[in-house]
Design an enzyme around this catalytic site. Sequence first.
Site, PDB file in Angstrom:
ATOM      1  N   HIS A  46     -12.975  64.079 -12.900  1.00  0.00           N
ATOM      2  CA  HIS A  46     -12.988  64.394 -12.180  1.00  0.00           C
ATOM      3  C   HIS A  46     -12.895  65.697 -11.751  1.00  0.00           C
ATOM      4  O   HIS A  46     -12.616  66.478 -10.056  1.00  0.00           O
ATOM      5  CB  HIS A  46     -12.824  63.437 -11.059  1.00  0.00           C
ATOM      6  CG  HIS A  46     -14.066  62.482 -10.776  1.00  0.00           C
ATOM      7  ND1 HIS A  46     -13.851  61.529 -12.218  1.00  0.00           N
ATOM      8  CD2 HIS A  46     -14.433  62.159  -9.774  1.00  0.00           C
ATOM      9  CE1 HIS A  46     -14.032  60.301 -11.121  1.00  0.00           C
ATOM     10  NE2 HIS A  46     -14.908  60.392  -9.935  1.00  0.00           N
ATOM     11  N   TYR A  65     -13.784  66.887  -7.034  1.00  0.00           N
ATOM     12  CA  TYR A  65     -15.143  67.485  -6.562  1.00  0.00           C
ATOM     13  C   TYR A  65     -14.972  69.320  -5.946  1.00  0.00           C
ATOM     14  O   TYR A  65     -16.550  69.120  -5.114  1.00  0.00           O
ATOM     15  CB  TYR A  65     -16.361  66.174  -5.623  1.00  0.00           C
ATOM     16  CG  TYR A  65     -16.563  65.560  -6.617  1.00  0.00           C
ATOM     17  CD1 TYR A  65     -16.950  65.585  -7.440  1.00  0.00           C
ATOM     18  CD2 TYR A  65     -16.072  64.397  -5.627  1.00  0.00           C
ATOM     19  CE1 TYR A  65     -17.114  64.153  -8.026  1.00  0.00           C
ATOM     20  CE2 TYR A  65     -16.337  63.161  -6.127  1.00  0.00           C
ATOM     21  CZ  TYR A  65     -16.674  62.950  -7.155  1.00  0.00           C
ATOM     22  OH  TYR A  65     -16.872  61.547  -7.874  1.00  0.00           O
TER      23      TYR A  65
END
Length: 475
Positions: free
Chosen positions: A106, A171
């Site tokens: 991530h 993100y």
Amino acid sequence: MKILIWVSVVCVLLLGCKTTATSSKATEKETVDYFADNGFGNAVAVVQHPAGIYHKGVTYVCYQGPLEDPYVASYHHETGEWKGPFKAGTSEMGKEANRRKHIDNHGKPSILIDDADYIHITFGGHGGMAKHGDNPLGNHHYGRNMHVVSKNPLDISSWETLDNIPPFGTYNQFVKMDNGDLFLFYRHGAHRSDWVYQKSTDNGRTFGQPVSFLKHQRRTDMPAVDSWYPWIRKGNGDELLVVYDYHICSDSNPLGTEAGHIPKRYNIYYMVFNTKTGSWKNVKGESLKIPLTRTMAEANTLVATTEGNWTFQGVVDIDSVGNPHIGMTVGEEIKGSRRSAKKQMQYYKWNGTQWLHAATSGLPIGNGDIEVLSPENIRFYIAEETEDKEGEVCRWDSVDGGKTFKRSKVYLSRAAAHFAISSRIENAHPNARLIVAERKSDTDYRKMYLLGDNGPIGRNSTDAQVLSVKEIKSR
Ligand code: ZN
């Protein structure tokens, strides 16, 4: 005497030619079509973006390398010179060998170049951890979101950490507006967290407080929490385009744990953020109050529902008359399974009065990015998953306003592999539009490619082979 000199000159010339010819042949032989072999895990993705920028004749790229740390390389289009990859920072993830999910993925890096030509990288986050303190806008999971900047303008060889963003983000999506303002968008924690942006007006040296624009909220009709996956791209002038899908984050799931969490994602939504006025509106120009809840999103920003199907990763671009065009991968939902069916790229556009969906546009299974050249001319760049296990990165073009798409170029093709693809490189040179990582089943390390209209940009093999002996042994 004259003759002697002449003969010597010819000899030197001949020798010179011979030497040149030999060395160029040798170089040719040693050229490989990737620029580095130390990509790691899902080294690039569409969501963390941009992963590359073209600026003043050079394409800068970043990706996740060994131990999930961010790496940066650059390619000079005139001279053909590659630099790097250099490690830009140290992630708090990827260092625990016994972690159940052994690559988190991530915290992949995003890149931005400010108006003073300093290069910024954000990376390393997946919600932060309890040790980082309370997350006021969501929950924890892992990692620490970090921000580093190049010590010198346009120099990727040395970096320093700027401790000026919260640890909870993941993100990261970076945008620089025409006036130099920077916007960092991210999810402020794990699944049960708001999506926020932070604005900087001093080249990323300080940021304003996080502002929530998509709200996580417990549902009252079932044991679950509303969650979101937006993707942001620059539109016209001061506007940013936001495409998103909905994630229903259930309290219980068949596999019982966060690691076994099911990626139930549905529907397509769209809205616009005016960075000058700070206002939000839907496609019809109606004002929206942020942070949006699910009820508000469904009532005012819905592009399409996807009953019976799961979504993954929207992308958006705008045409010359200001209408948005959207790509979203959509595939059959598989109940009770972490695995999801292969998803096909689907195309949607706003025609000024309504959303149109070209359900049989011919686009393949795979994900990637969209580029709108005009209302009639639309392109997709897609990492395809074909039936025969051959991975391909292709361009698909429409000349009829998105009714149909045809595969127009194959940028890269490999047997027994498939590719992780980045978003389009910002301000891309035609020879360097995308970054892809070659995924093979027998290793976590990835060959990294810089792809453009002439295919991959090659590099001397010695410089492209950067994995250490220790890393190779651990394959
Ligand atoms: Zn969830």
